[in-house]
Scaffold this motif. Sequence first.
Motif, PDB file in Angstrom:
ATOM      1  N   UNK A 144       0.846  -1.187   0.000  1.00  0.00           N
ATOM      2  CA  UNK A 144       0.000   0.000   0.000  1.00  0.00           C
ATOM      3  C   UNK A 144       0.880   1.235   0.000  1.00  0.00           C
ATOM      4  N   UNK A 145       0.359   2.342  -0.548  1.00  0.00           N
ATOM      5  CA  UNK A 145       1.085   3.599  -0.411  1.00  0.00           C
ATOM      6  C   UNK A 145       0.406   4.433   0.667  1.00  0.00           C
ATOM      7  N   UNK A 146       1.053   5.466   1.114  1.00  0.00           N
ATOM      8  CA  UNK A 146       0.564   6.272   2.230  1.00  0.00           C
ATOM      9  C   UNK A 146      -0.825   6.846   1.946  1.00  0.00           C
ATOM     10  N   UNK A 147      -1.083   7.248   0.716  1.00  0.00           N
ATOM     11  CA  UNK A 147      -2.375   7.837   0.366  1.00  0.00           C
ATOM     12  C   UNK A 147      -3.549   6.874   0.503  1.00  0.00           C
ATOM     13  N   UNK A 148      -3.259   5.577   0.563  1.00  0.00           N
ATOM     14  CA  UNK A 148      -4.337   4.591   0.694  1.00  0.00           C
ATOM     15  C   UNK A 148      -4.703   4.289   2.142  1.00  0.00           C
ATOM     16  N   UNK A 149      -3.939   4.817   3.071  1.00  0.00           N
ATOM     17  CA  UNK A 149      -4.229   4.582   4.481  1.00  0.00           C
ATOM     18  C   UNK A 149      -5.526   5.277   4.883  1.00  0.00           C
ATOM     19  N   UNK A 150      -6.248   4.681   5.766  1.00  0.00           N
ATOM     20  CA  UNK A 150      -7.479   5.222   6.343  1.00  0.00           C
ATOM     21  C   UNK A 150      -8.560   5.484   5.309  1.00  0.00           C
ATOM     22  N   UNK A 151      -8.577   4.715   4.238  1.00  0.00           N
ATOM     23  CA  UNK A 151      -9.661   4.806   3.263  1.00  0.00           C
ATOM     24  C   UNK A 151     -10.384   3.474   3.234  1.00  0.00           C
ATOM     25  N   UNK A 152     -11.688   3.539   3.049  1.00  0.00           N
ATOM     26  CA  UNK A 152     -12.499   2.330   3.074  1.00  0.00           C
ATOM     27  C   UNK A 152     -12.288   1.507   1.805  1.00  0.00           C
ATOM     28  N   UNK A 153     -12.269   0.188   1.982  1.00  0.00           N
ATOM     29  CA  UNK A 153     -12.168  -0.741   0.871  1.00  0.00           C
ATOM     30  C   UNK A 153     -13.358  -1.689   0.920  1.00  0.00           C
ATOM     31  N   UNK A 154     -13.771  -2.146  -0.245  1.00  0.00           N
ATOM     32  CA  UNK A 154     -14.790  -3.179  -0.326  1.00  0.00           C
ATOM     33  C   UNK A 154     -14.070  -4.519  -0.333  1.00  0.00           C
ATOM     34  N   UNK A 155     -14.557  -5.476   0.471  1.00  0.00           N
ATOM     35  CA  UNK A 155     -13.940  -6.792   0.549  1.00  0.00           C
ATOM     36  C   UNK A 155     -14.900  -7.819  -0.037  1.00  0.00           C
ATOM     37  N   UNK A 156     -14.400  -8.568  -1.022  1.00  0.00           N
ATOM     38  CA  UNK A 156     -15.165  -9.652  -1.632  1.00  0.00           C
ATOM     39  C   UNK A 156     -14.397 -10.946  -1.408  1.00  0.00           C
ATOM     40  N   UNK A 157     -15.113 -12.041  -1.200  1.00  0.00           N
ATOM     41  CA  UNK A 157     -14.466 -13.328  -0.959  1.00  0.00           C
ATOM     42  C   UNK A 157     -14.906 -14.314  -2.022  1.00  0.00           C
ATOM     43  N   UNK A 158     -13.969 -15.181  -2.431  1.00  0.00           N
ATOM     44  CA  UNK A 158     -14.299 -16.176  -3.443  1.00  0.00           C
ATOM     45  C   UNK A 158     -13.249 -17.265  -3.490  1.00  0.00           C
ATOM     46  N   UNK A 159     -13.357 -18.066  -4.545  1.00  0.00           N
ATOM     47  CA  UNK A 159     -12.465 -19.209  -4.737  1.00  0.00           C
ATOM     48  C   UNK A 159     -11.799 -19.100  -6.099  1.00  0.00           C
ATOM     49  N   UNK A 160     -10.489 -19.338  -6.139  1.00  0.00           N
ATOM     50  CA  UNK A 160      -9.750 -19.288  -7.402  1.00  0.00           C
ATOM     51  C   UNK A 160     -10.167 -20.467  -8.276  1.00  0.00           C
ATOM     52  N   UNK A 161     -10.547 -20.181  -9.522  1.00  0.00           N
ATOM     53  CA  UNK A 161     -10.933 -21.237 -10.465  1.00  0.00           C
ATOM     54  C   UNK A 161      -9.899 -21.439 -11.567  1.00  0.00           C
ATOM     55  N   UNK A 162      -9.039 -20.433 -11.784  1.00  0.00           N
ATOM     56  CA  UNK A 162      -8.054 -20.541 -12.851  1.00  0.00           C
ATOM     57  C   UNK A 162      -6.911 -19.568 -12.592  1.00  0.00           C
ATOM     58  N   UNK A 163      -5.700 -19.996 -12.928  1.00  0.00           N
ATOM     59  CA  UNK A 163      -4.506 -19.155 -12.823  1.00  0.00           C
ATOM     60  C   UNK A 163      -3.752 -19.211 -14.140  1.00  0.00           C
ATOM     61  N   UNK A 164      -3.367 -18.065 -14.662  1.00  0.00           N
ATOM     62  CA  UNK A 164      -2.582 -18.000 -15.890  1.00  0.00           C
ATOM     63  C   UNK A 164      -1.381 -17.092 -15.672  1.00  0.00           C
ATOM     64  N   UNK A 165      -0.204 -17.570 -16.051  1.00  0.00           N
ATOM     65  CA  UNK A 165       0.996 -16.735 -15.997  1.00  0.00           C
ATOM     66  C   UNK A 165       0.912 -15.698 -17.104  1.00  0.00           C
ATOM     67  N   UNK A 166       1.285 -14.461 -16.792  1.00  0.00           N
ATOM     68  CA  UNK A 166       1.297 -13.371 -17.762  1.00  0.00           C
ATOM     69  C   UNK A 166       2.592 -12.586 -17.593  1.00  0.00           C
TER      70      UNK A 166
END
Length: 151
Positions: free
Chosen positions: A24-46
Motif C-alpha cells: 500500500x502507499x501512504x495515500x491509501x491509508x485510512x480509506x475504506x475498501x470493499x472486501x469480496x471473498x471467493x475461490x480461485x478457479x483458474x490461474x494464468x501466468x502473464x
Amino acid sequence: MVAVAMMLSFGVAGCAQNPYGDAYNVGEARTMQTVLTGTITKLDAVTMSSDGESTIGTLAGAAIGGILGSKIGGGSGSDIAAIGGALAGGALGNSAGGAVGKRQGVNIVIKLDSGRTVAVVQQVDPNMIFRVGQRVDMYQQGNTTRVVPAN
C-alpha cells in the motif's frame, strides 16, 4: 554509453511502485475498501510491462548519446554526431528500459461467493503463491483491486 543507459534505467525501476497484493502507499491509508471473498478457479501466468520505464530509458539514453555524440568532430560534424548519438542512445535506452519494465504476473480468475466470476492481474509475489481451489479475499479501492489469501 550502453552501461550508463542501463544503470539509469535500473535506477528508475528501483523507484517503481510495488504491485504485490500486500503493498500500500501512504495515500491509501485510512480509506475504506470493499472486501469480496471467493475461490480461485483458474490461474494464468502473464508478462507485465511498463511503458513508463521504457520511456524514461529512451529519454536517458538519448540525452547521454547526444552529449557523447556532440564531443565528436566540430561544427556541423559535431551536430550530426550529436543527433546520431541521441538516436542510437535512445534506441539502446528504450531496449534497456523495456527489459527492466517486464515482470512476471498472474491472472487470477475468481468465482465470488455472490456467484459472479471476475479476474485480477497482479505481479507474482514469491511470498504469496496461489493455487486453484484456494479461498481468497479481494480488496477493492477505487480502480485498485488486490487479491490475498483468505484467513
